[in-house]
Design a protein around this motif. Structure first.
Motif, PDB file in Angstrom:
ATOM      1  N   CYS A   1       0.846  -1.201   0.000  1.00 24.09           N
ATOM      2  CA  CYS A   1       0.000   0.000   0.000  1.00 24.09           C
ATOM      3  C   CYS A   1       0.879   1.248   0.000  1.00 24.09           C
ATOM      4  O   CYS A   1       1.767   1.388   0.845  1.00 24.09           O
ATOM      5  CB  CYS A   1      -0.926   0.000   1.223  1.00 24.09           C
ATOM      6  SG  CYS A   1      -1.981   1.463   1.329  1.00 24.09           S
TER       7      CYS A   1
ATOM      8  N   CYS B   1      -8.344   4.028  -3.852  1.00 25.25           N
ATOM      9  CA  CYS B   1      -9.409   3.146  -3.369  1.00 25.25           C
ATOM     10  C   CYS B   1     -10.578   3.918  -2.774  1.00 25.25           C
ATOM     11  O   CYS B   1     -11.720   3.434  -2.779  1.00 25.25           O
ATOM     12  CB  CYS B   1      -8.861   2.167  -2.335  1.00 25.25           C
ATOM     13  SG  CYS B   1      -8.087   2.951  -0.891  1.00 25.25           S
TER      14      CYS B   1
ATOM     15  N   ARG C   1      -8.040   2.210   2.694  1.00 20.95           N
ATOM     16  CA  ARG C   1      -6.788   2.750   3.231  1.00 20.95           C
ATOM     17  C   ARG C   1      -6.877   2.906   4.739  1.00 20.95           C
ATOM     18  O   ARG C   1      -5.945   2.538   5.479  1.00 20.95           O
ATOM     19  CB  ARG C   1      -6.480   4.088   2.563  1.00 20.95           C
ATOM     20  CG  ARG C   1      -5.180   4.718   3.014  1.00 20.95           C
ATOM     21  CD  ARG C   1      -4.854   5.956   2.187  1.00 20.95           C
ATOM     22  NE  ARG C   1      -5.878   6.999   2.339  1.00 20.95           N
ATOM     23  CZ  ARG C   1      -5.861   8.163   1.690  1.00 20.95           C
ATOM     24  NH1 ARG C   1      -4.876   8.416   0.830  1.00 20.95           N
ATOM     25  NH2 ARG C   1      -6.811   9.067   1.870  1.00 20.95           N
TER      26      ARG C   1
ATOM     27  N   CYS D   1     -11.932  -1.917  -4.307  1.00 19.32           N
ATOM     28  CA  CYS D   1     -10.617  -1.322  -4.058  1.00 19.32           C
ATOM     29  C   CYS D   1      -9.514  -2.096  -4.772  1.00 19.32           C
ATOM     30  O   CYS D   1      -8.525  -1.518  -5.228  1.00 19.32           O
ATOM     31  CB  CYS D   1     -10.342  -1.259  -2.558  1.00 19.32           C
ATOM     32  SG  CYS D   1     -10.491  -2.846  -1.691  1.00 19.32           S
TER      33      CYS D   1
ATOM     34  N   THR E   1      -9.347  -1.136  -8.381  1.00 15.73           N
ATOM     35  CA  THR E   1      -8.823   0.225  -8.554  1.00 15.73           C
ATOM     36  C   THR E   1      -7.345   0.339  -8.213  1.00 15.73           C
ATOM     37  O   THR E   1      -6.626   1.153  -8.802  1.00 15.73           O
ATOM     38  CB  THR E   1      -9.608   1.205  -7.652  1.00 15.73           C
ATOM     39  OG1 THR E   1     -11.000   1.013  -7.868  1.00 15.73           O
ATOM     40  CG2 THR E   1      -9.242   2.642  -7.944  1.00 15.73           C
ATOM     41  N   CYS E   2      -6.867  -0.463  -7.265  1.00 19.72           N
ATOM     42  CA  CYS E   2      -5.519  -0.284  -6.702  1.00 19.72           C
ATOM     43  C   CYS E   2      -4.428  -0.465  -7.758  1.00 19.72           C
ATOM     44  O   CYS E   2      -4.314  -1.526  -8.376  1.00 19.72           O
ATOM     45  CB  CYS E   2      -5.307  -1.296  -5.569  1.00 19.72           C
ATOM     46  SG  CYS E   2      -3.680  -1.148  -4.800  1.00 19.72           S
TER      47      CYS E   2
ATOM     48  N   SER F   1      -1.302  -0.668  -7.084  1.00 18.96           N
ATOM     49  CA  SER F   1      -0.153  -1.334  -6.472  1.00 18.96           C
ATOM     50  C   SER F   1      -0.376  -2.829  -6.224  1.00 18.96           C
ATOM     51  O   SER F   1       0.514  -3.503  -5.716  1.00 18.96           O
ATOM     52  CB  SER F   1       0.197  -0.649  -5.140  1.00 18.96           C
ATOM     53  OG  SER F   1       0.459   0.718  -5.334  1.00 18.96           O
TER      54      SER F   1
ATOM     55  N   TYR G   1      -6.352  -6.718  -0.761  1.00 18.90           N
ATOM     56  CA  TYR G   1      -7.156  -6.337   0.395  1.00 18.90           C
ATOM     57  C   TYR G   1      -8.034  -7.503   0.870  1.00 18.90           C
ATOM     58  O   TYR G   1      -8.304  -7.627   2.068  1.00 18.90           O
ATOM     59  CB  TYR G   1      -8.012  -5.124   0.036  1.00 18.90           C
ATOM     60  CG  TYR G   1      -8.919  -4.660   1.147  1.00 18.90           C
ATOM     61  CD1 TYR G   1      -8.444  -3.831   2.157  1.00 18.90           C
ATOM     62  CD2 TYR G   1     -10.257  -5.051   1.178  1.00 18.90           C
ATOM     63  CE1 TYR G   1      -9.280  -3.399   3.173  1.00 18.90           C
ATOM     64  CE2 TYR G   1     -11.094  -4.624   2.192  1.00 18.90           C
ATOM     65  CZ  TYR G   1     -10.601  -3.808   3.195  1.00 18.90           C
ATOM     66  OH  TYR G   1     -11.421  -3.395   4.203  1.00 18.90           O
TER      67      TYR G   1
END
Length: 433
Positions: free
Chosen positions: A25, A31, A49, A82, A85-86, A88, A92
């Protein structure tokens, strides 16, 4: 994100895996734009987050969960928007699963919460019990308003309100056995009959079997298969979830050894996300790790499987506009996005995308029971977006979404496979008249 876990803590496989996830993260906040609870509530701690910070602090300090952590983790839908979208690649899903298991081990919930969660865990995964509980719930519906006035009992009120007014009859399609392919057999599959879905809407599996057998697919409903484990898994009940997973792995491995399987076909996308994750859930079990990986590799949503088959020319279904609602477990959990819409278009339907289609409808397994107020707000938003495209019918691939959305609109809600069965030679869905 920097972490400060000790060497001893990192000897625990789940902690080590969570630490790797947390370190990915980068605080970017992408997110927050797609998280339904952050969009709805506007609280940083109700964003992925924010929850990652809470989980990190709890696990690093090796401390029991407290009221604050539980409140914000409980509000998470596990919609996994999330993760889509992330940038990285933060997993999650596995992190929040670990947090929920930690909560279950270290936190004592209030009595009413424990009671409701126990009822859900003891009924929903078992079709006979679930059917009986729905009968009782219908009798209790007149008291829903009384329970709704007492905050700790709001989930009980939501449970009563969600109970259908009438129950479909049991279907022979959900009984163990083999359904032979029509004509030459081209594939052989196992069908997950499901637990809640098999009770609430057996027409889904009936349509699936009709369609697949017409296309030359032999369909097996194995003896001994049960709940996928998703329900208890998302409540942090790790061992019961693993027991369900082991049971199903054993059942499907017997079918693989008996006659081979080209796929394990799943018609409830929430179940599909969990079964595709069996390889991770059982990775530390030497007796099941390899078998679970094999099962996960065979698991396919029914639309994934149909995409690889040769379909006949569709019948003329007329000018019917379909709003396709992509369940979170389908688009974010399994990343099955293109196939359902492509199949519906090929079948002759006019398919419309729903505005804000990435946002959850509020069903999320048992979320609409355990978090009814947030779930209702999400349902209202979802229904408004769906109705904005003026569809004749709503199609989706998850029984939870069908129930949730159907409770907020008069537009018929059917499973995607019901429309496909009709277009390619089967029965017209009863809800379409």
């Amino acid at each position: 994100m920097q972490t400060a876990f000790t060497a001893d803590q990192l000897q625990q496989p789940d902690v080590a895996h969570s630490e790797q996830i947390i370190r990915k993260c980068v605080h970017c906040g992408f997110c927050t734009a797609t998280c339904p609870t952050y969009v709805t509530l506007g609280n940083e701690l109700d964003s992925p987050r924010g929850r990652i910070y809470l989980i990190k602090e709890m696990l690093e300090n090796d401390r029991p969960a407290d009221d604050k952590v539980v409140t914000h983790i409980d509000r998470c839908l596990s919609c996994l928007a999330c993760m889509t979208t992330c940038p990285s690649g933060v997993n999650y899903m596995h992190l929040v699963d670990h947090a929920r298991a930690h909560i279950e081990r270290t936190y004592k919930r209030p009595l009413a919460d424990r009671m409701i969660r126990t009822i859900l865990a003891m009924t929903l995964p078992y079709p006979a019990r679930f059917r009986a509980s729905l009968t009782l719930a219908r009798l209790g519906r007149p008291f829903a308003g009384l329970f709704d006035a007492v905050k700790p009992l709001k989930p009980l009120a939501a449970m009563l309100k969600l109970a259908p007014m009438s129950m479909p009859k049991k279907s022979v399609v959900n009984e163990p056995g083999v359904r032979k392919a029509e004509g030459a057999r081209v594939k052989r599959v196992a069908l997950l009959r499901g637990c809640a879905q098999s009770v609430l809407d057996p027409k889904i599996n009936e349509a699936t079997v009709r369609l697949l057998t017409r296309l030359g697919v032999e369909v097996v409903v194995p003896e001994g298969e049960g709940c996928c484990g998703a329900l208890v898994h998302h409540m942090g009940q790790e061992e019961p979830a693993l027991d369900f997973a082991r049971r199903n792995v054993d059942v499907w491995m017997r079918e693989i050894e008996r006659g081979g399987l080209d796929a394990i076909v799943i018609t409830a996308s929430g179940c599909g996300t969990t079964i595709k994750d069996y390889h991770h859930m059982l990775r530390l079990d030497p007796a099941y790790a390899e078998k679970a990986a094999r099962v996960s590799a065979l698991a396919k949503d029914v639309t994934e499987f149909l995409t690889d088959l040769e379909l006949p020319a569709p019948r003329d279904v007329g000018p019917i506009v379909v709003a396709y609602h992509s369940a979170c477990s389908m688009q974010h959990g399994q990343r099955v996005v293109r196939q359902p819409k492509a199949l519906l278009s090929k079948a002759g339907f006019a398919v419309r995308d729903v505005p804000e289609g990435h946002l959850c409808c509020g069903s999320a397994g048992t979320y609409n029971i355990l978090q009814p107020e947030i779930a209702d707000r999400l349902k209202t938003r979802k229904v408004k977006n769906i109705e904005s495209v003026s569809p004749h019918v709503i199609a989706t691939g998850n029984i939870g979404c069908m129930t949730q959305i159907g409770g907020g609109t008069k537009i018929p809600v059917v499973h995607t496979v019901e429309l496909l069965d009709w277009a390619f030679g089967g029965e017209r869905p009863a809800l379409l008249g």
